[in-house]
Design a protein around this motif. Structure first.
Motif, PDB file in Angstrom:
ATOM      1  N   LYS A  58      -8.779  -9.828  11.004  1.00 21.24           N
ATOM      2  CA  LYS A  58      -8.125 -10.208   9.745  1.00 21.24           C
ATOM      3  C   LYS A  58      -6.686 -10.628  10.004  1.00 21.24           C
ATOM      4  O   LYS A  58      -6.192 -11.615   9.439  1.00 21.24           O
ATOM      5  CB  LYS A  58      -8.180  -9.033   8.763  1.00 21.24           C
ATOM      6  N   MET A  59      -6.005  -9.890  10.868  1.00 22.15           N
ATOM      7  CA  MET A  59      -4.624 -10.215  11.225  1.00 22.15           C
ATOM      8  C   MET A  59      -4.549 -11.578  11.910  1.00 22.15           C
ATOM      9  O   MET A  59      -3.695 -12.407  11.581  1.00 22.15           O
ATOM     10  CB  MET A  59      -4.052  -9.137  12.138  1.00 22.15           C
TER      11      MET A  59
ATOM     12  N   LEU B 280      -6.499   0.711  16.593  1.00 23.26           N
ATOM     13  CA  LEU B 280      -6.804  -0.448  15.780  1.00 23.26           C
ATOM     14  C   LEU B 280      -8.306  -0.691  15.774  1.00 23.26           C
ATOM     15  O   LEU B 280      -8.997  -0.381  16.750  1.00 23.26           O
ATOM     16  CB  LEU B 280      -6.094  -1.684  16.325  1.00 23.26           C
ATOM     17  N   THR B 281      -8.785  -1.257  14.678  1.00 20.57           N
ATOM     18  CA  THR B 281     -10.191  -1.642  14.607  1.00 20.57           C
ATOM     19  C   THR B 281     -10.302  -3.151  14.818  1.00 20.57           C
ATOM     20  O   THR B 281      -9.368  -3.906  14.497  1.00 20.57           O
ATOM     21  CB  THR B 281     -10.810  -1.286  13.253  1.00 20.57           C
TER      22      THR B 281
ATOM     23  N   THR C 123      -8.239  -5.804  20.742  1.00 23.42           N
ATOM     24  CA  THR C 123      -8.471  -4.431  20.291  1.00 23.42           C
ATOM     25  C   THR C 123      -8.751  -3.512  21.480  1.00 23.42           C
ATOM     26  O   THR C 123      -8.207  -2.402  21.560  1.00 23.42           O
ATOM     27  CB  THR C 123      -9.652  -4.381  19.303  1.00 23.42           C
TER      28      THR C 123
ATOM     29  N   SER D 177     -12.088  -5.252  13.219  1.00 26.07           N
ATOM     30  CA  SER D 177     -12.078  -5.979  11.939  1.00 26.07           C
ATOM     31  C   SER D 177     -10.653  -6.181  11.430  1.00 26.07           C
ATOM     32  O   SER D 177     -10.321  -7.250  10.900  1.00 26.07           O
ATOM     33  CB  SER D 177     -12.909  -5.225  10.894  1.00 26.07           C
ATOM     34  N   LYS D 178      -9.815  -5.170  11.621  1.00 24.47           N
ATOM     35  CA  LYS D 178      -8.426  -5.290  11.178  1.00 24.47           C
ATOM     36  C   LYS D 178      -7.685  -6.331  12.006  1.00 24.47           C
ATOM     37  O   LYS D 178      -6.898  -7.128  11.475  1.00 24.47           O
ATOM     38  CB  LYS D 178      -7.727  -3.935  11.289  1.00 24.47           C
ATOM     39  N   VAL D 179      -7.938  -6.345  13.312  1.00 23.52           N
ATOM     40  CA  VAL D 179      -7.288  -7.323  14.182  1.00 23.52           C
ATOM     41  C   VAL D 179      -7.762  -8.738  13.847  1.00 23.52           C
ATOM     42  O   VAL D 179      -6.966  -9.678  13.794  1.00 23.52           O
ATOM     43  CB  VAL D 179      -7.563  -6.996  15.667  1.00 23.52           C
TER      44      VAL D 179
ATOM     45  N   LYS E 150       0.806  -1.217   0.000  1.00 23.36           N
ATOM     46  CA  LYS E 150       0.000   0.000   0.000  1.00 23.36           C
ATOM     47  C   LYS E 150       0.842   1.271   0.000  1.00 23.36           C
ATOM     48  O   LYS E 150       0.341   2.353  -0.318  1.00 23.36           O
ATOM     49  CB  LYS E 150      -0.918   0.005   1.212  1.00 23.36           C
TER      50      LYS E 150
END
Length: 378
Positions: A237-238, A230-231, A214, A233-235, A48
Motif C-alpha cells: 500500500k505504501m 511490517l506486513t 518486507t 500488505s502495508k508495504v 489515526k
C-alpha cells in the motif's frame, strides 16, 4: 497583551496556515509545506492518532489583533514515557521571548489539566517521519516533510527551560564524490560471485519488491528492536502511494540466488518541486506540479531506508550495492546530492552505517523536553 484563540472556524484554519508564510517571507531557504499535509494532521478522519489522543490548535494575537504566534498542543496515550508527557508542534512565533513564554505557558496549562507532567516539542501529532524536531544547525532548504525554522527559535525554547531530549542528525554526500575504496573493493569481490545480483526497483513489479522489502526490513531492523514488524500488505500500500514519484534508477535490492538480502531505498526530494506551489495542491497546482516535474531537474534525492539481513552484515555487501547503484544513477539521473532522513542520536547502529557511507552531517534538529516539576532531575 496577548490573546489565545482556539482554531475552530475556516478563517482561523486559514490563518494557521498563512501566518508562517508571512513570517518566513524574507527567508529564501523557506519552503512552504503543502496546506493539505498540515490539515490532514488535524483531521480525525485522516489521522489515526485521534483514536488514542487529543489535539487542539491555537493562534496568539496582540492587542491589535495581529497574529504573533501559533502552536498545536496534544496528548497521545501511546506516547509512553517515564512521566506522562504531552506534545507541542507546529510552533511559529515572532522573535520575542515574552510572546513565546506566553505560548509555552498556555500549552503547559492545557497539558496539566489533562494529567501531563512534561511536554516534548516541537513534535508531530503523528509519526516521526514528518514535522518532528527543531532545526538547530544547517539552515538550508528543508527536505519534504521536514521542519524548518529561524535560528532564534532555539533561544526561545531554551530560555523558557526546554532541554534537548535527543538530537536528530541528517547525513549527506555528493553523488559524484569519490566512493570509498572499501566499497569498490567489496563490489569487485561480490561481483565475482554468480549467486549475487543487484536490481533497481521497478514500478511494474511493486508486489515483488514489497515482499522483498518486507523480508529484509523485518530481518534487518524490526527483529533487532529497531522498529515495528511490517506486513507485506502495508508495504505494498505504501509503495502504491509512492508510485507517482518513484524513480526507477535510485532504489536498489541485492539478491543471493534470488533471495533478497539487502536494500537501499531512495526517493526524489519532493520539496524541489513543491517549492513552486506555495503550499497549494488544487487542480491548477497539480497540473503545475506535473509540468515542473517534467521540465525542472531535481538534483536532490533522499535516503529512506537502508538494510542488510543479519547473515550478510559485516561482509561488505553494502559496498557492492552502493557502488552498483551509484554507477547506474550517475548515468541515468540528474541527482547531484543524496541526503539521509534524520537519524536519532539514540540509534548508534544507524549512525555508524551513515558514517560508513562516507557522508557528512549537513543539518541537525533537536527534540526538546520541558519538565513541569522544575526540581525533577532531567
Amino acid at each position: 497583551m496577548i490573546i489565545a484563540e482556539a482554531v475552530q472556524n475556516e478563517t482561523q484554519k486559514k490563518e494557521f496556515l498563512e501566518f508562517p508564510a508571512r513570517l518566513y517571507q524574507p527567508d529564501k531557504n523557506y519552503i512552504r509545506p503543502l496546506d493539505k499535509d498540515i490539515e490532514e494532521v488535524f483531521d480525525p478522519a485522516k489521522n489515526k492518532f485521534f483514536k488514542n489522543g487529543e489535539c487542539i490548535r491555537f493562534l496568539f494575537k496582540d492587542k491589535h489583533q495581529k497574529t504573533v504566534g501559533k502552536v498545536a498542543v496534544f496528548i497521545n496515550r501511546l506516547y509512553v514515557q517515564k512521566q506522562p508527557t504531552g506534545g507541542i508542534g507546529f510552533f511559529d512565533c515572532i522573535d520575542d521571548q515574552t510572546t513565546a513564554d506566553f505560548i509555552f505557558d498556555h500549552c503547559k496549562s492545557w497539558l496539566q489539566e489533562r494529567g501531563m507532567e512534561a511536554m516534548d516539542g516541537p513534535i508531530n501529532f503523528g509519526e516521526r517521519d514528518k514535522f518532528w524536531g527543531l532545526l538547530t544547525d544547517g539552515f538550508i532548504e528543508p527536505l519534504y516533510g521536514m521542519n524548518y525554522n529561524f535560528p532564534y527559535y532555539k533561544s526561545l525554547l531554551e530560555n523558557y527551560g526546554f532541554r534537548t531530549y535527543f538530537e536528530q542528525l541528517c547525513f549527506s554526500r555528493p553523488i559524484f564524490a569519490e566512493v570509498s575504496r572499501i566499497f569498490t573493493l567489496m563490489h569487485t569481490k561480490h561481483q565475482r560471485n554468480p549467486a549475487i545480483s543487484a536490481q533497481p526497483m521497478k514500478k511494474n513489479n511493486l508486489k515483488k519488491f514489497a515482499a522483498d522489502f518486507t523480508e529484509i526490513y523485518n530481518k534487518a531492523w524490526a527483529s533487532h528492536g529497531e522498529g515495528k514488524q511490517l506486513t507485506e500488505s502495508k508495504v505494498l500500500k505504501m509503495f502504491g502511494t509512492m508510485k507517482p514519484i518513484l524513480n526507477e534508477h535510485i532504489s536498489w535490492f541485492v539478491y543471493e540466488n534470488e533471495k533478497p538480502i539487502a536494500m537501499w531505498m531512495n526517493l526524489p526530494d519532493l520539496n524541489q518541486w513543491f517549492k513552486y506551489l506555495n503550499g497549494k495542491f488544487g487542480i491548477r497546482e497539480k497540473l503545475k506540479f506535473l509540468w515542473v516535474k517534467k521540465f525542472t531537474k531535481n538534483e536532490k534525492m533522499v535516503g529512506l531506508v537502508f538494510g542488510v539481513v543479519p547473515e550478510w552484515q559485516k561482509k561488505g555487501i553494502e559496498g557492492y550495492m552502493i557502488w552498483e547503484g551509484t554507477q547506474h544513477l550517475r548515468k541515468h539521473t540528474d541527482f547531484k546530492v543524496t541526503e539521509l532522513q534524520w537519524i536519532g542520536d539514540f540509534n548508534p547502529k544507524m549512525i555508524k552505517i551513515a558514517e560508513n557511507l562516507d557522508t557528512t552531517v549537513t543539518r541537525k534538529l533537536a527534540t526538546y523536553r520541558y519538565l513541569f516539576n522544575r526540581n525533577q532531575p532531567f
